[in-house]
Scaffold this motif. Structure first.
Motif, PDB file in Angstrom:
ATOM      1  N   PRO A  97      39.442  23.516  45.038  1.00 30.50           N
ATOM      2  CA  PRO A  97      40.015  24.823  45.387  1.00 30.50           C
ATOM      3  C   PRO A  97      39.753  25.860  44.307  1.00 30.50           C
ATOM      4  O   PRO A  97      39.526  25.534  43.135  1.00 30.50           O
ATOM      5  CB  PRO A  97      41.512  24.518  45.483  1.00 30.50           C
ATOM      6  CG  PRO A  97      41.720  23.433  44.465  1.00 30.50           C
ATOM      7  CD  PRO A  97      40.464  22.592  44.514  1.00 30.50           C
ATOM      8  N   GLY A  98      39.807  27.129  44.690  1.00 32.36           N
ATOM      9  CA  GLY A  98      39.726  28.202  43.719  1.00 32.36           C
ATOM     10  C   GLY A  98      40.892  28.151  42.756  1.00 32.36           C
ATOM     11  O   GLY A  98      41.920  27.516  43.015  1.00 32.36           O
ATOM     12  N   TYR A 134      28.693  22.763  46.898  1.00 35.37           N
ATOM     13  CA  TYR A 134      29.654  23.165  45.875  1.00 35.37           C
ATOM     14  C   TYR A 134      29.964  24.660  46.046  1.00 35.37           C
ATOM     15  O   TYR A 134      29.786  25.225  47.121  1.00 35.37           O
ATOM     16  CB  TYR A 134      29.084  22.821  44.494  1.00 35.37           C
ATOM     17  CG  TYR A 134      30.091  22.850  43.367  1.00 35.37           C
ATOM     18  CD1 TYR A 134      31.319  22.195  43.482  1.00 35.37           C
ATOM     19  CD2 TYR A 134      29.818  23.530  42.187  1.00 35.37           C
ATOM     20  CE1 TYR A 134      32.244  22.232  42.453  1.00 35.37           C
ATOM     21  CE2 TYR A 134      30.733  23.567  41.148  1.00 35.37           C
ATOM     22  CZ  TYR A 134      31.948  22.920  41.288  1.00 35.37           C
ATOM     23  OH  TYR A 134      32.864  22.950  40.265  1.00 35.37           O
ATOM     24  N   VAL A 135      30.418  25.330  44.996  1.00 33.02           N
ATOM     25  CA  VAL A 135      30.890  26.711  45.091  1.00 33.02           C
ATOM     26  C   VAL A 135      29.747  27.691  45.385  1.00 33.02           C
ATOM     27  O   VAL A 135      28.572  27.387  45.195  1.00 33.02           O
ATOM     28  CB  VAL A 135      31.615  27.138  43.796  1.00 33.02           C
ATOM     29  CG1 VAL A 135      32.895  26.346  43.617  1.00 33.02           C
ATOM     30  CG2 VAL A 135      30.701  26.973  42.577  1.00 33.02           C
ATOM     31  N   ASP A 136      30.123  28.876  45.811  1.00 34.12           N
ATOM     32  CA  ASP A 136      29.177  29.893  46.272  1.00 34.12           C
ATOM     33  C   ASP A 136      28.063  30.179  45.279  1.00 34.12           C
ATOM     34  O   ASP A 136      26.898  30.349  45.661  1.00 34.12           O
ATOM     35  CB  ASP A 136      29.946  31.192  46.560  1.00 34.12           C
ATOM     36  CG  ASP A 136      29.060  32.293  47.127  1.00 34.12           C
ATOM     37  OD1 ASP A 136      28.281  32.890  46.355  1.00 34.12           O
ATOM     38  OD2 ASP A 136      29.146  32.561  48.338  1.00 34.12           O
ATOM     39  N   VAL A 137      28.379  30.221  43.990  1.00 31.98           N
ATOM     40  CA  VAL A 137      27.373  30.578  42.993  1.00 31.98           C
ATOM     41  C   VAL A 137      26.211  29.588  42.970  1.00 31.98           C
ATOM     42  O   VAL A 137      25.116  29.915  42.509  1.00 31.98           O
ATOM     43  CB  VAL A 137      28.017  30.699  41.594  1.00 31.98           C
ATOM     44  CG1 VAL A 137      28.429  29.342  41.048  1.00 31.98           C
ATOM     45  CG2 VAL A 137      27.081  31.405  40.615  1.00 31.98           C
ATOM     46  N   THR A 150      35.159  25.831  46.544  1.00 32.23           N
ATOM     47  CA  THR A 150      35.577  27.173  46.929  1.00 32.23           C
ATOM     48  C   THR A 150      35.958  27.964  45.686  1.00 32.23           C
ATOM     49  O   THR A 150      36.423  27.407  44.687  1.00 32.23           O
ATOM     50  CB  THR A 150      36.769  27.152  47.901  1.00 32.23           C
ATOM     51  OG1 THR A 150      37.895  26.529  47.266  1.00 32.23           O
ATOM     52  CG2 THR A 150      36.425  26.403  49.172  1.00 32.23           C
ATOM     53  N   SER A 151      35.749  29.262  45.742  1.00 38.59           N
ATOM     54  CA  SER A 151      36.141  30.185  44.682  1.00 38.59           C
ATOM     55  C   SER A 151      37.453  30.854  45.096  1.00 38.59           C
ATOM     56  O   SER A 151      38.068  30.485  46.088  1.00 38.59           O
ATOM     57  CB  SER A 151      35.050  31.237  44.490  1.00 38.59           C
ATOM     58  OG  SER A 151      33.765  30.649  44.400  1.00 38.59           O
ATOM     59  N   TRP A 152      37.860  31.853  44.326  1.00 40.22           N
ATOM     60  CA  TRP A 152      38.995  32.669  44.744  1.00 40.22           C
ATOM     61  C   TRP A 152      38.685  34.132  44.469  1.00 40.22           C
ATOM     62  O   TRP A 152      38.382  34.478  43.340  1.00 40.22           O
ATOM     63  CB  TRP A 152      40.281  32.268  44.024  1.00 40.22           C
ATOM     64  CG  TRP A 152      41.448  33.037  44.578  1.00 40.22           C
ATOM     65  CD1 TRP A 152      42.087  34.100  43.989  1.00 40.22           C
ATOM     66  CD2 TRP A 152      42.091  32.836  45.838  1.00 40.22           C
ATOM     67  NE1 TRP A 152      43.088  34.571  44.810  1.00 40.22           N
ATOM     68  CE2 TRP A 152      43.104  33.807  45.952  1.00 40.22           C
ATOM     69  CE3 TRP A 152      41.893  31.932  46.885  1.00 40.22           C
ATOM     70  CZ2 TRP A 152      43.931  33.898  47.075  1.00 40.22           C
ATOM     71  CZ3 TRP A 152      42.711  32.027  47.996  1.00 40.22           C
ATOM     72  CH2 TRP A 152      43.720  32.990  48.087  1.00 40.22           C
ATOM     73  N   PRO A 153      38.747  34.962  45.511  1.00 40.39           N
ATOM     74  CA  PRO A 153      38.950  34.623  46.925  1.00 40.39           C
ATOM     75  C   PRO A 153      37.779  33.782  47.471  1.00 40.39           C
ATOM     76  O   PRO A 153      36.685  33.803  46.905  1.00 40.39           O
ATOM     77  CB  PRO A 153      39.018  35.985  47.613  1.00 40.39           C
ATOM     78  CG  PRO A 153      39.274  36.994  46.519  1.00 40.39           C
ATOM     79  CD  PRO A 153      38.611  36.431  45.314  1.00 40.39           C
ATOM     80  N   ILE A 154      38.050  33.088  48.560  1.00 46.05           N
ATOM     81  CA  ILE A 154      37.005  32.271  49.176  1.00 46.05           C
ATOM     82  C   ILE A 154      35.933  33.188  49.758  1.00 46.05           C
ATOM     83  O   ILE A 154      36.243  34.141  50.464  1.00 46.05           O
ATOM     84  CB  ILE A 154      37.599  31.389  50.297  1.00 46.05           C
ATOM     85  CG1 ILE A 154      38.757  30.557  49.750  1.00 46.05           C
ATOM     86  CG2 ILE A 154      36.526  30.476  50.880  1.00 46.05           C
ATOM     87  CD1 ILE A 154      39.520  29.789  50.817  1.00 46.05           C
ATOM     88  N   THR A 155      34.670  32.903  49.448  1.00 41.62           N
ATOM     89  CA  THR A 155      33.586  33.756  49.936  1.00 41.62           C
ATOM     90  C   THR A 155      33.228  33.386  51.373  1.00 41.62           C
ATOM     91  O   THR A 155      33.616  32.328  51.886  1.00 41.62           O
ATOM     92  CB  THR A 155      32.343  33.611  49.061  1.00 41.62           C
ATOM     93  OG1 THR A 155      31.772  32.302  49.274  1.00 41.62           O
ATOM     94  CG2 THR A 155      32.669  33.769  47.579  1.00 41.62           C
ATOM     95  N   ASN A 159      43.631  29.572  41.755  1.00 41.22           N
ATOM     96  CA  ASN A 159      44.752  30.436  42.069  1.00 41.22           C
ATOM     97  C   ASN A 159      45.763  29.603  42.864  1.00 41.22           C
ATOM     98  O   ASN A 159      45.361  28.808  43.721  1.00 41.22           O
ATOM     99  CB  ASN A 159      44.275  31.646  42.892  1.00 41.22           C
ATOM    100  CG  ASN A 159      45.391  32.632  43.179  1.00 41.22           C
ATOM    101  OD1 ASN A 159      46.286  32.386  43.979  1.00 41.22           O
ATOM    102  ND2 ASN A 159      45.337  33.770  42.499  1.00 41.22           N
ATOM    103  N   PRO A 160      47.059  29.756  42.613  1.00 42.15           N
ATOM    104  CA  PRO A 160      48.044  28.934  43.325  1.00 42.15           C
ATOM    105  C   PRO A 160      47.973  29.050  44.843  1.00 42.15           C
ATOM    106  O   PRO A 160      48.370  28.120  45.558  1.00 42.15           O
ATOM    107  CB  PRO A 160      49.389  29.459  42.793  1.00 42.15           C
ATOM    108  CG  PRO A 160      49.067  30.045  41.457  1.00 42.15           C
ATOM    109  CD  PRO A 160      47.686  30.614  41.597  1.00 42.15           C
ATOM    110  N   ALA A 161      47.459  30.163  45.345  1.00 43.14           N
ATOM    111  CA  ALA A 161      47.364  30.346  46.792  1.00 43.14           C
ATOM    112  C   ALA A 161      46.136  29.680  47.388  1.00 43.14           C
ATOM    113  O   ALA A 161      46.041  29.518  48.610  1.00 43.14           O
ATOM    114  CB  ALA A 161      47.349  31.838  47.132  1.00 43.14           C
ATOM    115  N   ALA A 162      45.182  29.292  46.542  1.00 42.66           N
ATOM    116  CA  ALA A 162      43.897  28.795  47.039  1.00 42.66           C
ATOM    117  C   ALA A 162      44.004  27.516  47.874  1.00 42.66           C
ATOM    118  O   ALA A 162      43.404  27.443  48.958  1.00 42.66           O
ATOM    119  CB  ALA A 162      42.933  28.607  45.874  1.00 42.66           C
ATOM    120  N   PRO A 163      44.731  26.485  47.433  1.00 39.73           N
ATOM    121  CA  PRO A 163      44.797  25.272  48.252  1.00 39.73           C
ATOM    122  C   PRO A 163      45.329  25.512  49.653  1.00 39.73           C
ATOM    123  O   PRO A 163      44.792  24.976  50.640  1.00 39.73           O
ATOM    124  CB  PRO A 163      45.724  24.357  47.442  1.00 39.73           C
ATOM    125  CG  PRO A 163      45.541  24.806  46.025  1.00 39.73           C
ATOM    126  CD  PRO A 163      45.402  26.301  46.127  1.00 39.73           C
TER     127      PRO A 163
END
Length: 365
Positions: free
Chosen positions: A218-219, A144-147, A188-193, A221-225
């Motif tokens: 996806p993170g 899953y996500v970085d955290v 993924t987060s935003w920004p992707i780590t 943010n619209p740019a994330a995908p």
């Protein structure tokens, strides 16, 4: 490991890989794609989601500590991540079992369970739920996500992460022989780590070897995908076998949505039933209603994407179970499908979204 042991393991892996071609891999083993029926492609049946706890607003601390009762369900619906107990879906196995029986009675056949390493994946529970209910359950491999990444995970090279994901699919995960049938949801987060980028590359490398489905968180943010797709493509991933989740909270502009759709992933609207005034993880987002989600589905169909669309609920908190006044796993089948039909989406198009598209995505090449 001796040379002969290594050769034996390699041969076993090749045999396992070949046995999956043209099949869908559930927690009870491979099945024919035609057996899946109506499929929810993004759900959770048991997990802990404490990684995303959000402290309550000043003055609402008492509500955050109160037991889940009828009188505080409206507060919980609007603040689902500010109540520790609400984030422990793993405590509700019996309620989830009852939900799955209702889901099957409503015409549901399969659930893709997206819980990965980091949020308490529990494969034995998933396997028992499948046995008890007759619902096909597909489990998720990966991270899953970085955290939620452990220090050990963050130190791994892409090759090590790739081997782990492949092993979870071919031989079993978490010390069991229960196999995962999809890679993801890869978070993924935003920004992707950097750690998340390594996991994305590992997912792409594993997909290349296995010919299996991948699903992405996806993170916000619209740019994330689009950025996720770029990373996957550079690593050799098969975007046509990849699902981009949570588009209903990520890309809200229809022009931007069509630009992303051209990249070729499956387009998943998986927050059906979630209607909140303020989206805790990104207050800029005005979370759409279910009616608005249906309107977006109709728009994408009109634009020619009916073969690339999937829908689900992404249930991951207690308050969304019917036990706590929520909509449950049958909401789409009981309520959203009739709404789709009333808004000009044909039964054939509904069947594509609920049966054909999931089947095509989940089938190993």
């Amino acid at each position: 490991m001796t040379e002969s042991e290594g050769e034996t393991k390699f041969s076993a892996s090749i045999a396992a890989m070949l046995s999956l071609t043209g099949k869908v891999l559930t927690v009870l083993g491979p099945v024919e794609p035609e057996q899946l029926g109506r499929t929810m492609t993004h759900e959770h049946l048991t997990l802990t989601f404490e990684c995303c706890y959000c402290p309550p607003a000043t003055g609402e601390e008492a509500a955050a500590l109160a037991p889940i009762e009828l009188k505080n369900l409206h507060w919980l619906q609007q603040n689902p991540y500010s109540h520790h107990e609400n984030l422990l879906l793993c405590q509700e196995t019996n309620a989830v079992r009852d939900e799955l029986l209702r889901y099957r009675k409503a015409g549901g056949g399969t659930i893709v369970e997206n819980t990965t390493t980091g949020i308490s994946r529990d494969l034995p529970v998933l396997q028992q739920l499948a046995k008890d209910t007759g619902v096909h359950i597909v489990a998720g491999a990966g991270y899953y996500v970085d955290v939620t990444h452990s220090d050990e995970t963050k130190k791994m090279m892409v090759e090590e992460l790739t081997d782990i994901i492949i092993n979870e699919v071919l031989h079993g995960a978490d010390g069991t022989d229960i196999r995962c049938g999809v890679i993801g949801e890869i978070g993924t987060s935003w920004p992707i780590t950097e750690s998340e980028k390594k996991v994305l590359r590992a997912a792409a490398h594993a997909q290349t070897q296995l010919g299996c489905p991948v699903i992405i968180h996806p993170g916000r943010n619209p740019a994330a995908p689009g950025e996720v797709v770029r990373v996957l493509q550079e690593a050799g991933g098969d975007i046509s076998k990849t699902v981009m989740s949570h588009l209903d909270r990520t890309i809200l502009d229809r022009g931007e949505l069509l630009e992303f759709a051209k990249l070729g992933s499956y387009l998943e609207y998986d927050l059906f039933g979630t209607e909140v005034l303020n989206y805790a993880f990104n207050l800029v987002v005005d979370m759409p209603s279910d009616s608005q989600r249906v309107q977006t589905l109709a728009f994408l169909i009109k634009e020619g994407y009916e073969d690339r669309m999937l829908i689900s609920h992404d249930i991951h908190t207690k308050n969304r179970l019917t036990k706590y006044g929520g909509h449950g796993y049958s909401h789409i089948l009981r309520n959203i499908v009739p709404k789709m039909l009333s808004r000009g989406i044909s039964q054939n198009q509904v069947d594509k979204i609920l049966i054909d598209n999931p089947k095509n995505w989940l089938t190993f090449k």
